[in-house]
Design a protein around this motif. Structure first.
Motif, PDB file in Angstrom:
ATOM      1  N   ARG A 107     -17.357  30.681   2.402  1.00 50.88           N
ATOM      2  CA  ARG A 107     -18.088  30.431   1.174  1.00 50.88           C
ATOM      3  C   ARG A 107     -18.187  29.309   1.062  1.00 50.88           C
ATOM      4  NH1 ARG A 107     -18.456  35.933   0.656  1.00 50.88           N
ATOM      5  NH2 ARG A 107     -16.575  37.405   0.488  1.00 50.88           N
ATOM      6  N   VAL A 108     -18.282  28.404   1.964  1.00 51.08           N
ATOM      7  CA  VAL A 108     -18.313  27.020   1.836  1.00 51.08           C
ATOM      8  C   VAL A 108     -19.639  26.496   1.308  1.00 51.08           C
ATOM      9  CG1 VAL A 108     -19.041  26.258   4.071  1.00 51.08           C
ATOM     10  CG2 VAL A 108     -17.549  24.717   2.648  1.00 51.08           C
ATOM     11  N   GLY A 109     -20.769  27.398   1.671  1.00 52.84           N
ATOM     12  CA  GLY A 109     -22.081  27.166   0.874  1.00 52.84           C
ATOM     13  C   GLY A 109     -22.149  27.372  -0.416  1.00 52.84           C
ATOM     14  N   ASN A 110     -21.219  27.731  -1.018  1.00 51.87           N
ATOM     15  CA  ASN A 110     -21.130  27.952  -2.559  1.00 51.87           C
ATOM     16  C   ASN A 110     -20.825  26.587  -3.422  1.00 51.87           C
ATOM     17  OD1 ASN A 110     -22.041  30.635  -2.918  1.00 51.87           O
ATOM     18  ND2 ASN A 110     -20.081  31.457  -2.730  1.00 51.87           N
ATOM     19  N   TYR A 111     -20.033  25.704  -2.780  1.00 52.51           N
ATOM     20  CA  TYR A 111     -19.487  24.527  -3.427  1.00 52.51           C
ATOM     21  C   TYR A 111     -19.740  23.456  -2.608  1.00 52.51           C
ATOM     22  CZ  TYR A 111     -15.460  26.687  -0.855  1.00 52.51           C
ATOM     23  OH  TYR A 111     -14.711  27.247   0.005  1.00 52.51           O
ATOM     24  N   ARG A 112     -20.400  23.297  -1.657  1.00 55.21           N
ATOM     25  CA  ARG A 112     -20.610  21.991  -1.042  1.00 55.21           C
ATOM     26  C   ARG A 112     -21.900  21.928  -0.569  1.00 55.21           C
ATOM     27  NH1 ARG A 112     -16.205  19.489  -2.445  1.00 55.21           N
ATOM     28  NH2 ARG A 112     -14.074  20.151  -1.495  1.00 55.21           N
ATOM     29  N   THR A 113     -22.604  20.704  -0.554  1.00 57.50           N
ATOM     30  CA  THR A 113     -23.982  20.481  -0.494  1.00 57.50           C
ATOM     31  C   THR A 113     -24.342  19.764   0.765  1.00 57.50           C
ATOM     32  OG1 THR A 113     -23.556  18.411  -1.675  1.00 57.50           O
ATOM     33  CG2 THR A 113     -24.246  20.423  -2.984  1.00 57.50           C
ATOM     34  N   THR A 114     -25.621  19.564   1.005  1.00 56.82           N
ATOM     35  CA  THR A 114     -25.944  19.068   2.321  1.00 56.82           C
ATOM     36  C   THR A 114     -25.620  17.386   2.349  1.00 56.82           C
ATOM     37  OG1 THR A 114     -28.039  20.392   2.324  1.00 56.82           O
ATOM     38  CG2 THR A 114     -28.064  18.269   3.660  1.00 56.82           C
ATOM     39  N   TYR A 216     -26.475  26.141   8.766  1.00 57.21           N
ATOM     40  CA  TYR A 216     -25.525  27.090   9.025  1.00 57.21           C
ATOM     41  C   TYR A 216     -24.250  27.162   7.809  1.00 57.21           C
ATOM     42  CZ  TYR A 216     -21.449  29.854  10.804  1.00 57.21           C
ATOM     43  OH  TYR A 216     -20.497  30.759  11.130  1.00 57.21           O
ATOM     44  N   LEU A 217     -23.673  25.792   7.612  1.00 58.60           N
ATOM     45  CA  LEU A 217     -22.786  25.898   6.696  1.00 58.60           C
ATOM     46  C   LEU A 217     -23.375  26.270   5.107  1.00 58.60           C
ATOM     47  CD1 LEU A 217     -20.615  22.427   7.652  1.00 58.60           C
ATOM     48  CD2 LEU A 217     -20.058  24.852   7.877  1.00 58.60           C
ATOM     49  N   ASN A 218     -24.476  25.828   4.954  1.00 57.14           N
ATOM     50  CA  ASN A 218     -25.014  26.228   3.867  1.00 57.14           C
ATOM     51  C   ASN A 218     -25.402  27.792   3.653  1.00 57.14           C
ATOM     52  OD1 ASN A 218     -25.025  23.589   2.655  1.00 57.14           O
ATOM     53  ND2 ASN A 218     -27.290  23.158   3.209  1.00 57.14           N
ATOM     54  N   SER A 219     -25.582  28.303   4.689  1.00 57.12           N
ATOM     55  CA  SER A 219     -25.603  29.881   4.729  1.00 57.12           C
ATOM     56  C   SER A 219     -24.261  30.405   4.471  1.00 57.12           C
ATOM     57  CB  SER A 219     -26.339  30.147   6.062  1.00 57.12           C
ATOM     58  OG  SER A 219     -25.581  30.438   6.973  1.00 57.12           O
ATOM     59  N   LEU A 220     -23.295  29.753   4.563  1.00 55.40           N
ATOM     60  CA  LEU A 220     -22.098  30.763   4.182  1.00 55.40           C
ATOM     61  C   LEU A 220     -21.798  30.650   2.946  1.00 55.40           C
ATOM     62  CD1 LEU A 220     -19.717  28.835   7.007  1.00 55.40           C
ATOM     63  CD2 LEU A 220     -20.606  30.974   7.046  1.00 55.40           C
ATOM     64  N   LYS A 221     -21.853  32.200   2.320  1.00 51.74           N
ATOM     65  CA  LYS A 221     -21.887  32.373   0.824  1.00 51.74           C
ATOM     66  C   LYS A 221     -21.007  33.464   0.802  1.00 51.74           C
ATOM     67  CE  LYS A 221     -25.453  29.464  -0.798  1.00 51.74           C
ATOM     68  NZ  LYS A 221     -26.757  29.042  -1.022  1.00 51.74           N
TER      69      LYS A 221
END
Ligand code: HEM
Lengths: 221, 71, 490
Positions: A107-114, A216-221
């Motif tokens: 769920r890295v997309g919840n707490y890290r940004t581009t 892709y990383l942003n889509s992991l939620k």
């Protein structure tokens, strides 16, 4: 009977095979259909995200990162809600990993940004001193393979019935449409980035690997 | 048939399969030791397959239907 | 057919695979040492651009040692033990000889291609099944060739009863064939590319998510069973009695533990998936069966150790026996450690930590590595008809590598348990005590010790390679094949 078996290699092999094969069928087959039901709200990956997932696989991020949050308080506190089977329904292959040299990324997309990823992937120890994660400068110059990502999505749609192009689900369309869409998505990501050569490439209709990976990383939620 | 019954049947199925395999396995174990004891077959002599493994040494037990006529 | 007196066993294929064992051993272990230094000193990731990063190299290491080093060792010993216990020679059949040569050639090419494609980043990401589909097809071809050679040789045997070592090789052939096929079910994307110019190398898995995971670890666990366990037991059942001149402690026990292992092993894969999203009963089954697995495993291990009954002094006189006895001891250690890790509450701490690579390596370095090298040492005087070049080098190698293994697993035990405990530690206010990076930095000394231990093992392997090379080229020529203990020059 046993005596006979030990001297007849062919029948011996058959019995041996049955003994060995038995467990697999009994343990795996029964729940196959049930396991593959997606949870409500889970969507297939867009072409850009899939291209990023390919980068993740190509550089084997899964060698150090898991994507599986176990149902313990210490894990849900650290990474978020524990994983459900249905959330993986569109993961081909699964990327649970087997070792956490680095933290879970489910769920890295919840707490890290581009922009965080941009700095971190270029040189992780600038962002987190003491880390053992490698630098990935080559992802800023290598181009992502959108064509293969599209082919991947299309295979999933036609062969495995993944619901692209249906109500509320990502649109795939033809290769030309999908390519144009992926490049649009890439522009959105690039607008949050600072690296000038990446921005230039995206403006010229190219998609560096890092852009796809961040999508892709942003889509992991 | 609903999911519940299916699972129950599966459960019983697995239990009996494992039971079956256990019975076969233990009767195999029993038969080995019994054959050794009654002298029907000496298993321990098969260690010689390792010690006496030259191509020209006489086989421990010949194959009667062997393809080559080596006598 | 001519009379047996003029016939001899044919060792050309054995020699070829021996060479491959050493070559791929060097490559695979060198990469392993690099990986372990990278975790201690991350700057080492950037020595070769994108090709030298940890992620690219890790599949190269695991596949290199499993399918390069270990499999060549298995094939080399198969063509040796197979001919000898079946009492047939490859010289007797042109057909089988050709099959065996093809087997070697295709195998060798596949592993070389694997090295190249992994460096380029072609991987499916599934552990020990990372090869992309064209290479998978090549693997299938030479695996079938091995099967043809195997059953062909068995069909031509003079000895009626098939020795138990051969059973293990057969099980390896059959089980891997099944596991590999099912786990690598994948569709090349260019077939359904919808006009997009897709890469030819890329494929999609036929299974998704939790199903993919179940199939993968059914495969992954049993790839360990049928590459790192069963054939190695086959090796020790031949080479230990042969080298020591002892009978197997109990041949009956060897048969029983064979069937026990065959039946139980396959159920245990679920222990890789504890607390994951696969069904609960599958997890419980995996956990329970892992504990049951101790029985057949220790059955074999005890049988091997007791084979030396009354002849323990050979441990002092022969480094070869030392290698084999230490190997069985490490087999016992890892087959008790594995079930412990499979207990759910232990697994909650151990999973995802360095304890797992620690466990893997006391098995592969101590058991697989030692047994493979010991087998090659035993075969060398027979196939080259020369005395082993140096006993003192063997002793040096033995101690260097043993110390290396001890460094490796002790440091990883501590590292793993430290990490596992830190991840779950709370302070008095109920918040997590450590950030993730704390749990990374604390591992630095252990990673360094592990890397040094690995380096010791690698240096030992170079000594081994040199010793075999010298044996083949400069050892004293023997006029007669030794019956038991291998002759070695001090
Ligand atoms: C020269 C000594 C060796 C060293 C220094 C070494 C080092 C390593 C390292 C650093 C890893 C990665 C662990 C991680 O992800 O944290 C690894 C994984 C692995 N190695 Fe080795 N290795 C050596 C020899 C071998 C040998 C001889 C074998 C097999 C015959 C082997 C089999 C494996 C396997 C199966 C894994 C994957 C473990 C897992 O998934 O947890 N290694 N090794």
């Amino acid at each position: 009977m046993f005596h006979w078996l030990e001297q007849k290699p062919f029948f011996f092999a058959v019995v041996l095979f049955l003994t060995v094969a038995f467990a697999g069928f009994v343990t795996i087959v029964p729940d196959f259909a049930k396991q593959s039901q997606p949870t409500v709200g889970t969507k297939p990956y867009t072409v850009l995200e899939l291209a990023g997932r390919q980068v993740y696989i190509k550089d084997s991020c899964n060698a150090c990162h898991s994507q599986l949050i176990r149902p313990f308080k210490s894990e849900t506190d650290r990474y978020g809600m524990y994983s459900l089977s249905g959330e993986y329904a569109y993961d081909r292959p699964f990327l649970w990993g087997s070792k956490r040299a680095g933290p879970d990324l489910m769920r890295v997309g919840n707490y890290r940004t581009t922009d965080w990823h941009e700095n971190h992937m270029m040189n992780p120890s600038d962002v987190v001193p003491g880390t053992v994660m490698p630098k990935y400068p080559h992802q800023f110059t290598n181009m992502a393979d959108l064509a293969t990502a599209y082919a991947n999505a299309n295979t999933q749609k036609e062969l495995f019935g993944v619901p692209y192009d249906t109500d509320g689900m990502p649109k795939l369309g033809s290769w030309a449409e999908a390519e144009a869409q992926a490049k649009e998505d890439a522009k959105l990501i690039a607008s949050d980035m600072k690296n000038q050569s990446v921005k230039d490439a995206v403006a010229n209709g190219q998609v560096p690997e890092i852009v796809a990976l961040i999508a892709y990383l942003n889509s992991l939620k | 048939m609903d999911q519940e019954t299916l699972l129950t049947i599966q459960g019983y199925g697995k239990f009996f399969l494992i039971l079956f395999v256990f019975i076969v396995f233990y009767s195999y174990a029993y038969s080995i030791y019994k054959r050794q004891k009654t002298g029907e077959r000496d298993f321990e002599k098969y260690s010689n397959l390792v010690h006496d493994d030259f191509l020209d040494s006489c086989p421990l037990e010949k194959r009667d239907n062997s393809i080559e006529k080596n006598d | 057919m001519q009379s047996n007196a003029q016939l001899e066993y044919d060792y050309s294929i054995v020699k070829a695979f021996t060479f491959a064992t050493i070559l791929f051993g060097i490559i695979g272990m060198l990469v392993g040492v690099i990986l372990s230094f990278q975790l201690a000193f991350p700057e080492l990731n950037n020595l070769a651009g994108e090709y030298g990063t940890f992620g690219r190299l890790r599949p190269l290491h695991t596949n290199g040692v499993a399918f390069g080093f270990t499999l060549s060792g298995i094939f080399a010993t198969w063509y040796y033990v197979g001919q000898r216990t079946l009492k047939m020679s490859l010289n007797e059949s042109k057909f089988l000889m050709t099959v065996a040569k093809l087997h070697f050639g295709l195998y060798f090419i596949t592993i070389l291609l694997a090295v190249v494609t992994f460096l380029m980043g072609f991987t499916t990401s599934k552990e020990y099944a990372e090869l992309e589909w064209p290479l998978d097809l090549l693997v299938v071809v030479w695996w079938v060739l091995w099967g043809v050679a195997m059953f062909g040789m068995i069909g031509m045997r003079r000895e009626r009863t098939i020795y138990v070592a051969i059973w293990y090789y057969m099980s390896s052939f059959l089980a891997i064939a099944m596991l590999y096929l099912f786990n690598n079910m994948e569709v090349p994307t260019f077939l359904w590319s919808g006009d997009a110019p897709s890469s030819l190398m890329h494929s999609v898995s036929m299974y998704a998510g939790s199903n993919d995971a179940s199939v993968q670890w059914w495969y992954g666990h049993n790839a360990v069973a049928f590459v790192f366990t069963a054939p190695i037991i086959g090796m020790i059942y031949y080479f230990l009695p042969k080298e020591s001149g002892q009978n197997i402690f109990s041949y009956k026990l060897s048969l029983l533990s064979f069937w026990g292992l065959m039946f139980v092993y396959l159920w245990a894969g679920g222990h890789h998936l504890l607390y994951s999203t696969v069904p609960d009963w599958m997890q419980t089954m995996g956990s329970t069966m892992s504990v049951v697995l101790i029985l057949p495993s220790w059955g074999s291990a005890i049988n091997m150790l007791l084979t030396m009954k009354g002849e323990w002094q050979q441990l002092q006189t022969s480094p070869l026996i030392k290698f084999m006895i230490l190997a069985s001891t490490f087999y016992m250690l890892s087959t008790i450690e594995g079930p412990i890790q499979a207990i759910k509450s232990v697994n909650a701490i151990a999973h995802f930590t360095d304890w797992i690579p620690g466990h893997v390596h006391d098995g592969v370095l101590g058991w697989v590595g030692f047994m493979t090298m010991a087998s090659l040492f035993h075969m060398a005087p027979r196939m080259f008809k020369r005395e082993i070049y140096s006993k003192s080098l063997m002793e040096t190698q033995f101690w260097l590598q043993t110390v290396g293994i001890v460094f490796y697993f002790t440091s990883m035990w501590i590292a793993g348990i430290t990490q596992g405990m830190m991840w779950r530690a709370y302070d008095e206010y109920g918040s997590l005590l450590y950030s993730f990076i704390d749990t990374v930095e604390v591992l630095h000394p252990y990673y360094t010790i592990r890397a040094v231990g690995g380096l010791f093992y690698l240096v030992g392997f170079f000594i081994f390679a040199y010793n075999i090379y010298k044996t083949a080229t400069a050892g004293r020529v023997l006029d007669k094949e030794p019956a038991n203990a291998s002759p070695m020059a001090s």
